[in-house]
Write an enzyme that holds these catalytic residues in place. Structure first.
Site, PDB file in Angstrom:
ATOM      1  N   GLU A 122      -1.186  -8.798   4.571  1.00 17.99           N
ATOM      2  CA  GLU A 122      -1.047  -9.273   6.196  1.00 17.99           C
ATOM      3  C   GLU A 122      -2.124  -8.464   7.274  1.00 17.99           C
ATOM      4  O   GLU A 122      -2.055  -9.605   8.676  1.00 17.99           O
ATOM      5  CB  GLU A 122       0.212  -7.991   6.705  1.00 17.99           C
ATOM      6  N   HIS A 169      -3.808  -5.763   0.993  1.00 20.42           N
ATOM      7  CA  HIS A 169      -3.172  -5.645   2.427  1.00 20.42           C
ATOM      8  C   HIS A 169      -3.482  -7.271   2.635  1.00 20.42           C
ATOM      9  O   HIS A 169      -4.000  -8.047   4.477  1.00 20.42           O
ATOM     10  CB  HIS A 169      -4.456  -5.293   3.811  1.00 20.42           C
ATOM     11  N   CYS A 200       1.252  -1.041   0.017  1.00 19.74           N
ATOM     12  CA  CYS A 200      -0.251   0.334  -0.184  1.00 19.74           C
ATOM     13  C   CYS A 200       0.946   1.075  -0.002  1.00 19.74           C
ATOM     14  O   CYS A 200       1.648   1.437  -0.779  1.00 19.74           O
ATOM     15  CB  CYS A 200      -1.061  -0.179   1.120  1.00 19.74           C
TER      16      CYS A 200
END
Length: 233
Positions: free
Chosen positions: A176, A174, A89
């Protein structure tokens, strides 16, 4: 011998590397976590690190803060040494800025907050399988800098994943994200769900139930491609 540490760059006091950090540790790497925004230095070279990950944050790659400029400049270190680099990002947007590309809001001020379709390019398909939808949380996107390969596209923000050289990647989404992170983001960032294009909080959790397995599988495949395992480095 390659160092088993991975440099982790975070942008808020409470930020964590989430699932990416967990998976790197599982692969035998240790995490060298630094927060340049709060005064942590970045290394002059990558001699003592196996790779680097620059994560996201609420700030913009266009902000005038000194630490933003320093991070953007520093990304040239892993790029020049062709060490594994991953920008997530904001981290991807910083890499694009370093390469002379532009980072900007959507022309209709639409955002991606929630789960959105991902479309791999032929180049992307040649590397790995990709999930059908991924989790997003951003109101800016990046253009395709000169020399970068486009690996995946999106409907609202066209550039979702890029590769620069043999070892550097930037992704807009994302992988993660953990469940705890989703709870925190959707609580603290609740006002942002009123922005054009954003999904409601309930849709975030419903989407995670449906789509997270494929995202987890993609991350495992990606880490195999990107950095492998510490004991095989």
């Amino acid at each position: 011998m390659t160092d088993k540490r991975v440099l982790i760059v975070l942008h808020q006091e409470t930020s964590t590397p989430g699932r990416v950090g967990q998976e790197l540790v599982r692969r035998g790497f240790s995490l060298d976590i630094r927060r340049p925004r709060f005064g942590d230095p970045l290394p002059a070279d990558m001699q003592h690190h196996a790779g680097a990950v620059v994560f996201g944050g609420p700030m913009s790659a266009n902000d005038p803060d000194a630490y933003i400029s320093r991070e953007i400049d520093w990304i040239g270190v892993p790029l020049k040494e062709q060490k594994p680099f991953l920008g997530i990002c904001l981290g991807a947007q910083m890499m694009v800025r370093h390469l002379g590309g532009k980072v900007a809001a959507h022309p209709r001020e639409e955002v991606e907050i929630g789960y959105y379709p991902l479309h791999p390019t032929e180049t992307g398909k040649s590397l790995m399988s990709w999930p059908g939808k991924v989790y997003q949380w951003h109101n800016e996107g990046f253009d395709l800098p000169r020399g970068a390969d486009l690996l995946a596209t999106g409907d609202t923000y066209p550039n979702q994943a890029i590769r620069v050289g043999p070892r550097a990647y930037g992704i807009q989404f994302h992988p993660e994200l953990t469940h705890a992170m989703m709870v925190r983001w959707t609580t603290k960032g609740a006002p942002r769900m009123a922005q054009p294009g954003a999904q409601g909080r309930q849709d975030h959790f419903a989407g995670r139930f449906v789509f997270d397995g494929a995202v987890r599988k993609w991350l495992d495949d990606f880490l195999d491609l990107w950095i492998g395992r510490a004991d095989k480095a």
